[in-house]
Design a protein around this motif. Structure first.
Motif, PDB file in Angstrom:
ATOM      1  N   LYS A  42       5.745  -2.002  -0.722  1.00 31.05           N
ATOM      2  CA  LYS A  42       5.297  -0.784  -0.048  1.00 31.05           C
ATOM      3  C   LYS A  42       4.774   0.227  -1.069  1.00 31.05           C
ATOM      4  O   LYS A  42       3.760   0.901  -0.839  1.00 31.05           O
ATOM      5  N   LEU A  43       5.459   0.321  -2.198  1.00 36.15           N
ATOM      6  CA  LEU A  43       5.056   1.255  -3.252  1.00 36.15           C
ATOM      7  C   LEU A  43       3.678   0.916  -3.796  1.00 36.15           C
ATOM      8  O   LEU A  43       2.818   1.789  -3.952  1.00 36.15           O
ATOM      9  N   TYR A  44       3.451  -0.366  -4.050  1.00 34.80           N
ATOM     10  CA  TYR A  44       2.195  -0.801  -4.665  1.00 34.80           C
ATOM     11  C   TYR A  44       1.109  -1.162  -3.642  1.00 34.80           C
ATOM     12  O   TYR A  44      -0.043  -1.364  -4.010  1.00 34.80           O
ATOM     13  N   GLU A  45       1.495  -1.308  -2.374  1.00 33.48           N
ATOM     14  CA  GLU A  45       0.575  -1.622  -1.276  1.00 33.48           C
ATOM     15  C   GLU A  45       0.022  -3.055  -1.350  1.00 33.48           C
ATOM     16  O   GLU A  45      -1.080  -3.330  -0.878  1.00 33.48           O
ATOM     17  N   TYR A  46       0.801  -3.970  -1.925  1.00 34.77           N
ATOM     18  CA  TYR A  46       0.386  -5.376  -1.989  1.00 34.77           C
ATOM     19  C   TYR A  46       1.255  -6.215  -1.049  1.00 34.77           C
ATOM     20  O   TYR A  46       2.362  -5.812  -0.681  1.00 34.77           O
ATOM     21  N   THR A  47       0.740  -7.388  -0.677  1.00 43.81           N
ATOM     22  CA  THR A  47       1.546  -8.343   0.086  1.00 43.81           C
ATOM     23  C   THR A  47       2.395  -9.143  -0.898  1.00 43.81           C
ATOM     24  O   THR A  47       2.129  -9.144  -2.112  1.00 43.81           O
TER      25      THR A  47
END
Length: 208
Positions: A42-47
């Motif tokens: 969530k912090l980095y916005e990656y899957t």
């Protein structure tokens, strides 16, 4: 039985990681991500698929990559964890976030280093609030110019620098003609607009 115990241990470990509110990470010695929780994604916005094996250098700029390398190297060399390190990351969408992370060494059963683990907290809003407080403490709320406290501080710095270098410092005082009349006849609101306009013009005429 050993396999069952190992599975239960791993499940318990995973449950603990996933219930941590802050981002949890583990990386190998090269800085490639091996373990992470949902808060990390969530912090980095990656899957999860995108993050697996991703190197930390891909989501920071060159300066912050060098800072991280130095800190992680110190932890590797000394074995002593770092509890609070302020850092800046770049998310998948390009947003810059201020974070605070801990770093500790992961070792195998024989004590050989395997990688690093830690917690990352998003302190972007706290950082903004602190910057706002600092700015308010030293700047005039109407014009945004340095207030008297900051002015005197910079003036004394200039005097001391000039004294050491055998130079001189000039202080210029400007008076706004008929400003009292503007306040009296047009009101303080108009007077405030005049002050903001003048301060804006002066700011464009000098260096930052």
């Amino acid at each position: 039985k050993k396999e069952d115990a190992l599975m239960q241990s791993e499940e318990r470990y995973r449950t603990i990681i996933d219930t941590i509110a802050d981002a949890y990470y583990e990386v190998d010695l090269a800085g490639n991500t091996t373990v992470f929780n949902d808060a990390y994604l969530k912090l980095y916005e990656y899957t999860a698929k995108e993050m697996q094996g991703k190197n930390y250098r891909t989501y920071v700029d060159k300066e912050h990559a060098e800072i991280a390398y130095w800190v992680f190297h110190q932890v590797f060399k000394t074995g002593k964890p770092t509890k609070k390190m302020e850092w800046e990351i770049i998310t998948k969408s390009g947003k810059k976030k201020q974070v605070e992370l801990s770093v500790s060494l992961i070792r195998d059963a024989k004590g050989n280093p395997l990688g690093f683990r830690g917690i990352i907290s998003d302190i972007t809003e706290r950082h903004k609030a602190e910057e706002t407080i600092r700015h308010q403490a030293f700047h005039d709320p109407l014009t945004g110019l340095a207030n008297r406290t900051l002015f005197y501080d910079r003036m004394h710095m200039a005097f001391n620098s000039a004294k050491r270098g055998g130079k001189m410092v000039a202080v210029i005082i400007l008076d706004l003609d008929n400003f009292k009349g503007i306040n009296d006849n047009k009101g303080h609101k108009v007077g405030d607009e005049v002050l903001k306009s003048i301060s804006g013009r002066l700011s464009k005429m000098v260096r930052a």
